[in-house]
Structure formats: structure tokens, C-alpha cells
Design a protein around this motif. Structure first.
Motif, mmCIF file in Angstrom:
data_model
loop_
_atom_site.group_PDB
_atom_site.id
_atom_site.type_symbol
_atom_site.label_atom_id
_atom_site.label_comp_id
_atom_site.label_asym_id
_atom_site.label_seq_id
_atom_site.Cartn_x
_atom_site.Cartn_y
_atom_site.Cartn_z
ATOM 1 N N ALA A 1 88.792 36.310 5.423
ATOM 2 C CA ALA A 1 87.957 35.344 6.145
ATOM 3 C C ALA A 1 88.659 33.992 6.182
ATOM 4 N N TYR A 2 89.229 33.590 5.052
ATOM 5 C CA TYR A 2 89.966 32.327 5.004
ATOM 6 C C TYR A 2 91.234 32.399 5.862
ATOM 7 N N HIS B 1 92.056 34.242 8.408
ATOM 8 C CA HIS B 1 91.868 34.376 9.848
ATOM 9 C C HIS B 1 90.859 33.378 10.408
ATOM 10 N N GLY B 2 90.411 32.443 9.576
ATOM 11 C CA GLY B 2 89.508 31.414 10.059
ATOM 12 C C GLY B 2 88.158 31.940 10.501
ATOM 13 N N ARG B 3 87.704 32.990 9.872
ATOM 14 C CA ARG B 3 86.414 33.591 10.208
ATOM 15 C C ARG B 3 85.368 33.126 9.212
ATOM 16 N N SER C 1 88.358 34.662 19.922
ATOM 17 C CA SER C 1 88.077 34.241 18.541
ATOM 18 C C SER C 1 89.373 34.029 17.753
ATOM 19 N N LEU C 2 90.390 34.851 17.993
ATOM 20 C CA LEU C 2 91.672 34.650 17.309
ATOM 21 C C LEU C 2 92.350 33.361 17.760
ATOM 22 N N THR D 1 90.814 30.686 19.009
ATOM 23 C CA THR D 1 90.008 29.582 18.471
ATOM 24 C C THR D 1 90.316 29.353 17.001
ATOM 25 N N ALA D 2 90.401 30.432 16.235
ATOM 26 C CA ALA D 2 90.695 30.303 14.802
ATOM 27 C C ALA D 2 92.078 29.693 14.579
ATOM 28 N N ALA D 3 93.061 30.127 15.365
ATOM 29 C CA ALA D 3 94.419 29.587 15.206
ATOM 30 C C ALA D 3 94.457 28.109 15.574
ATOM 31 N N GLU E 1 91.942 25.951 15.425
ATOM 32 C CA GLU E 1 91.239 25.193 14.389
ATOM 33 C C GLU E 1 92.085 25.097 13.123
ATOM 34 N N ARG E 2 92.752 26.178 12.765
ATOM 35 C CA ARG E 2 93.578 26.196 11.566
ATOM 36 C C ARG E 2 94.718 25.182 11.653
#
Length: 116
Positions: free
Chosen positions: A11-12, A14-16, A80-81, A83-85, A87-88
């Protein structure tokens, strides 16, 4: 314990959102035979984090963790991938593109497609 550890780790990574493992799901995981041992559990949990809908709960009909039933929408998963990248990497497009294995131009096209 390993399943909970892998849930938090992926979760951490992959920013989920964090997924809580309820007792029924933990029992189902413990009762299952893992032919690849820890590696198979790790891959299954990572897949659940990436493709799941955010909740890891048992389906009463199948007694299998519901998050293991993947969301097979390529567009939703790709969005979602991305967006997570982003944001990370604090919306640094160059770094996010490098992490995703894309060029900046390809990432910009995908961002435009999903309105990001």
C-alpha cells in the motif's frame, strides 16, 4: 503476520490506501495452501493491493478474499497507477514517467486522457 506486513508494504509502495485485514480474511489466507510459500503470498497480496478496490473482506458465498478478485478495467488501473506515481513524486512528471517506464510525452498523453 506476513500478509499484514505485505499489505502495509505494498500500500505504501504503490501509493494506495491502507487495507485492513479482517480476521475472516486472515483465516482464509492461513487455511489456503501456498505452493510458492512466502513468494506466492507476497505476489498475491501485491496483486490484491494493485487491483483490489481498497477493501480486503471475505465474500460470504466463496469464502475468498474479495480484494483478490481483481478490477480488470485497464483504464481505471492505469489511471490509479499514474495518479499514485505523480503523488509519490510531488507531481514531478519526469520522475513519475521514469518510475512508470514511460517517456514524458507518453505520460503527458495519458494525463490528458484521464484529465490529470
Amino acid at each position: 503476520m506476513l500478509a499484514r506486513h505485505f499489505l502495509a508494504l505494498f500500500a505504501y509502495r504503490h501509493g494506495r490506501p491502507s487495507i485492513a485485514l479482517d480476521e475472516d480474511a486472515a483465516r482464509a489466507i492461513a487455511a489456503d495452501r501456498w505452493p510458492d510459500n512466502v513468494r506466492g503470498l507476497r505476489q498475491t497480496i501485491e496483486r490484491a493491493v494493485l487491483l483490489g478496490n481498497g477493501d480486503l473482506m471475505l465474500s460470504p458465498a466463496t469464502a475468498e478474499p474479495a480484494a483478490f478478485a481483481p478490477d480488470l478495467s485497464l483504464a481505471r488501473n492505469e489511471e490509479s497507477l499514474i495518479t499514485a506515481a505523480l503523488e509519490r513524486h510531488a507531481f514531478n512528471v519526469s520522475r513519475a514517467a521514469a518510475q512508470l517506464g514511460l517517456t514524458r510525452a507518453a505520460l503527458y498523453r495519458r494525463m490528458a486522457r484521464y484529465g490529470l
